[in-house]
Write a protein that holds these residues in place. Structure first.
Motif, PDB file in Angstrom:
ATOM      1  N   THR A   1      28.520 -15.089  39.192  1.00  0.00           N
ATOM      2  CA  THR A   1      28.714 -14.704  37.794  1.00  0.00           C
ATOM      3  C   THR A   1      28.568 -15.942  36.924  1.00  0.00           C
ATOM      4  OG1 THR A   1      31.098 -15.076  37.895  1.00  0.00           O
ATOM      5  CG2 THR A   1      30.313 -12.868  38.456  1.00  0.00           C
ATOM      6  N   LEU A   2      28.550 -15.730  35.636  1.00  0.00           N
ATOM      7  CA  LEU A   2      28.479 -16.865  34.720  1.00  0.00           C
ATOM      8  C   LEU A   2      29.708 -17.742  34.832  1.00  0.00           C
ATOM      9  CD1 LEU A   2      26.912 -15.324  31.497  1.00  0.00           C
ATOM     10  CD2 LEU A   2      25.893 -16.950  33.078  1.00  0.00           C
ATOM     11  N   TRP A   3      30.867 -17.122  35.096  1.00  0.00           N
ATOM     12  CA  TRP A   3      32.093 -17.902  35.242  1.00  0.00           C
ATOM     13  C   TRP A   3      32.002 -18.830  36.457  1.00  0.00           C
ATOM     14  CZ3 TRP A   3      35.834 -19.736  32.585  1.00  0.00           C
ATOM     15  CH2 TRP A   3      36.940 -20.294  33.230  1.00  0.00           C
ATOM     16  N   ASN A   4      31.495 -18.312  37.567  1.00  0.00           N
ATOM     17  CA  ASN A   4      31.335 -19.141  38.763  1.00  0.00           C
ATOM     18  C   ASN A   4      30.342 -20.275  38.525  1.00  0.00           C
ATOM     19  OD1 ASN A   4      33.109 -17.525  40.139  1.00  0.00           O
ATOM     20  ND2 ASN A   4      31.532 -16.338  41.158  1.00  0.00           N
ATOM     21  N   LEU A   5      29.283 -19.988  37.807  1.00  0.00           N
ATOM     22  CA  LEU A   5      28.304 -21.013  37.477  1.00  0.00           C
ATOM     23  C   LEU A   5      28.926 -22.081  36.573  1.00  0.00           C
ATOM     24  CD1 LEU A   5      25.334 -21.819  37.837  1.00  0.00           C
ATOM     25  CD2 LEU A   5      24.834 -20.509  35.788  1.00  0.00           C
ATOM     26  N   PHE A   6      29.735 -21.646  35.608  1.00  0.00           N
ATOM     27  CA  PHE A   6      30.435 -22.580  34.725  1.00  0.00           C
ATOM     28  C   PHE A   6      31.397 -23.461  35.522  1.00  0.00           C
ATOM     29  CE2 PHE A   6      34.387 -23.352  32.361  1.00  0.00           C
ATOM     30  CZ  PHE A   6      33.905 -24.217  31.384  1.00  0.00           C
ATOM     31  N   GLU A   7      32.153 -22.864  36.436  1.00  0.00           N
ATOM     32  CA  GLU A   7      33.102 -23.630  37.253  1.00  0.00           C
ATOM     33  C   GLU A   7      32.379 -24.646  38.141  1.00  0.00           C
ATOM     34  OE1 GLU A   7      35.429 -20.643  39.277  1.00  0.00           O
ATOM     35  OE2 GLU A   7      37.191 -21.294  38.139  1.00  0.00           O
ATOM     36  N   ALA A   8      31.278 -24.239  38.739  1.00  0.00           N
ATOM     37  CA  ALA A   8      30.526 -25.156  39.601  1.00  0.00           C
ATOM     38  C   ALA A   8      29.972 -26.324  38.793  1.00  0.00           C
ATOM     39  CB  ALA A   8      29.392 -24.403  40.291  1.00  0.00           C
ATOM     40  N   THR A   9      29.457 -26.051  37.617  1.00  0.00           N
ATOM     41  CA  THR A   9      28.946 -27.117  36.749  1.00  0.00           C
ATOM     42  C   THR A   9      30.065 -28.053  36.322  1.00  0.00           C
ATOM     43  OG1 THR A   9      27.251 -25.608  35.931  1.00  0.00           O
ATOM     44  CG2 THR A   9      27.673 -27.568  34.621  1.00  0.00           C
ATOM     45  N   LEU A  10      31.208 -27.481  35.980  1.00  0.00           N
ATOM     46  CA  LEU A  10      32.362 -28.286  35.572  1.00  0.00           C
ATOM     47  C   LEU A  10      32.839 -29.181  36.712  1.00  0.00           C
ATOM     48  CD1 LEU A  10      34.339 -28.744  33.201  1.00  0.00           C
ATOM     49  CD2 LEU A  10      35.783 -26.997  34.221  1.00  0.00           C
ATOM     50  N   LEU A  11      32.878 -28.655  37.920  1.00  0.00           N
ATOM     51  CA  LEU A  11      33.299 -29.456  39.070  1.00  0.00           C
ATOM     52  C   LEU A  11      32.305 -30.584  39.361  1.00  0.00           C
ATOM     53  CD1 LEU A  11      34.630 -26.692  41.483  1.00  0.00           C
ATOM     54  CD2 LEU A  11      35.956 -28.466  40.342  1.00  0.00           C
ATOM     55  N   CYS A  12      31.021 -30.318  39.235  1.00  0.00           N
ATOM     56  CA  CYS A  12      30.018 -31.365  39.462  1.00  0.00           C
ATOM     57  C   CYS A  12      30.105 -32.454  38.400  1.00  0.00           C
ATOM     58  CB  CYS A  12      28.621 -30.758  39.480  1.00  0.00           C
ATOM     59  SG  CYS A  12      28.287 -29.787  40.955  1.00  0.00           S
ATOM     60  N   LEU A  13      30.311 -32.065  37.148  1.00  0.00           N
ATOM     61  CA  LEU A  13      30.461 -33.064  36.087  1.00  0.00           C
ATOM     62  C   LEU A  13      31.723 -33.894  36.286  1.00  0.00           C
ATOM     63  CD1 LEU A  13      29.343 -31.109  32.908  1.00  0.00           C
ATOM     64  CD2 LEU A  13      28.189 -33.029  33.996  1.00  0.00           C
ATOM     65  N   ASN A  14      32.795 -33.242  36.720  1.00  0.00           N
ATOM     66  CA  ASN A  14      34.027 -33.980  37.024  1.00  0.00           C
ATOM     67  C   ASN A  14      33.792 -34.971  38.156  1.00  0.00           C
ATOM     68  OD1 ASN A  14      35.891 -32.948  35.149  1.00  0.00           O
ATOM     69  ND2 ASN A  14      36.186 -31.124  36.389  1.00  0.00           N
ATOM     70  N   ALA A  15      33.047 -34.567  39.160  1.00  0.00           N
ATOM     71  CA  ALA A  15      32.774 -35.452  40.297  1.00  0.00           C
ATOM     72  C   ALA A  15      31.973 -36.673  39.863  1.00  0.00           C
ATOM     73  CB  ALA A  15      32.024 -34.681  41.380  1.00  0.00           C
ATOM     74  N   VAL A  16      31.005 -36.482  38.985  1.00  0.00           N
ATOM     75  CA  VAL A  16      30.208 -37.612  38.506  1.00  0.00           C
ATOM     76  C   VAL A  16      31.069 -38.536  37.658  1.00  0.00           C
ATOM     77  CG1 VAL A  16      28.308 -38.232  36.960  1.00  0.00           C
ATOM     78  CG2 VAL A  16      28.005 -36.419  38.632  1.00  0.00           C
ATOM     79  N   CYS A  17      31.960 -37.971  36.860  1.00  0.00           N
ATOM     80  CA  CYS A  17      32.771 -38.794  35.956  1.00  0.00           C
ATOM     81  C   CYS A  17      33.836 -39.613  36.675  1.00  0.00           C
ATOM     82  CB  CYS A  17      33.418 -37.913  34.892  1.00  0.00           C
ATOM     83  SG  CYS A  17      32.229 -37.404  33.651  1.00  0.00           S
ATOM     84  N   VAL A  18      34.271 -39.197  37.845  1.00  0.00           N
ATOM     85  CA  VAL A  18      35.299 -39.967  38.531  1.00  0.00           C
ATOM     86  C   VAL A  18      34.731 -41.010  39.483  1.00  0.00           C
ATOM     87  CG1 VAL A  18      37.256 -38.388  38.410  1.00  0.00           C
ATOM     88  CG2 VAL A  18      35.592 -38.120  40.218  1.00  0.00           C
TER      89      VAL A  18
ATOM     90  N   ILE B   1      41.853 -24.407  33.056  1.00  0.00           N
ATOM     91  CA  ILE B   1      43.170 -24.279  33.688  1.00  0.00           C
ATOM     92  C   ILE B   1      43.991 -23.202  32.995  1.00  0.00           C
ATOM     93  CG2 ILE B   1      45.356 -25.488  34.066  1.00  0.00           C
ATOM     94  CD1 ILE B   1      43.651 -28.035  34.538  1.00  0.00           C
ATOM     95  N   MET B   2      43.983 -23.195  31.663  1.00  0.00           N
ATOM     96  CA  MET B   2      44.738 -22.170  30.917  1.00  0.00           C
ATOM     97  C   MET B   2      44.202 -20.778  31.221  1.00  0.00           C
ATOM     98  SD  MET B   2      47.063 -23.818  29.442  1.00  0.00           S
ATOM     99  CE  MET B   2      47.740 -22.884  28.126  1.00  0.00           C
ATOM    100  N   PHE B   3      42.880 -20.630  31.267  1.00  0.00           N
ATOM    101  CA  PHE B   3      42.268 -19.347  31.573  1.00  0.00           C
ATOM    102  C   PHE B   3      42.668 -18.881  32.971  1.00  0.00           C
ATOM    103  CE2 PHE B   3      38.712 -16.748  33.081  1.00  0.00           C
ATOM    104  CZ  PHE B   3      38.668 -15.794  32.068  1.00  0.00           C
ATOM    105  N   LYS B   4      42.625 -19.796  33.933  1.00  0.00           N
ATOM    106  CA  LYS B   4      43.004 -19.435  35.313  1.00  0.00           C
ATOM    107  C   LYS B   4      44.481 -19.067  35.415  1.00  0.00           C
ATOM    108  CE  LYS B   4      39.560 -20.215  38.226  1.00  0.00           C
ATOM    109  NZ  LYS B   4      39.125 -19.293  39.246  1.00  0.00           N
TER     110      LYS B   4
END
Length: 81
Positions: free
Chosen positions: A3-20, A74-77
């Motif tokens: 779903t779009l939500w899963n795609l959004f979460e995967a993108t968010l996790l990848c961006l977080n991984a690059v930023c850390v 996090i708030m949405f979840k």
């Protein structure tokens, strides 16, 4: 199901991984740190240089938006499960 939500979460996790990714701790170990000694002029068209520029750009541009998106996710979840 994708779903779009899963795609959004995967993108968010990848961006977080690059930023850390920390340049002195992680990237220096594989020879990709900011203080890596180069001989002569560094080839700015090399893949290594392009990836380092991409990581630094992502880290610079998405720092504040990522904080906001992480809080909203996090708030949405928490609210909707």
């Amino acid at each position: 199901m994708l779903t779009l939500w899963n795609l959004f979460e995967a993108t968010l996790l990848c961006l977080n991984a690059v930023c850390v990714l920390h340049e002195e701790r992680f990237m220096q170990k594989i020879g990709w740190g900011a203080n890596t000694q180069t001989q002569g002029f560094e080839d700015q068209s090399s893949m290594k240089f392009q990836i380092l520029n991409l990581v630094r750009s992502i880290r610079t541009v998405t720092k504040i938006p990522l904080i906001i998106l992480n809080i909203l996710t996090i708030m949405f979840k928490l609210l909707l499960g």
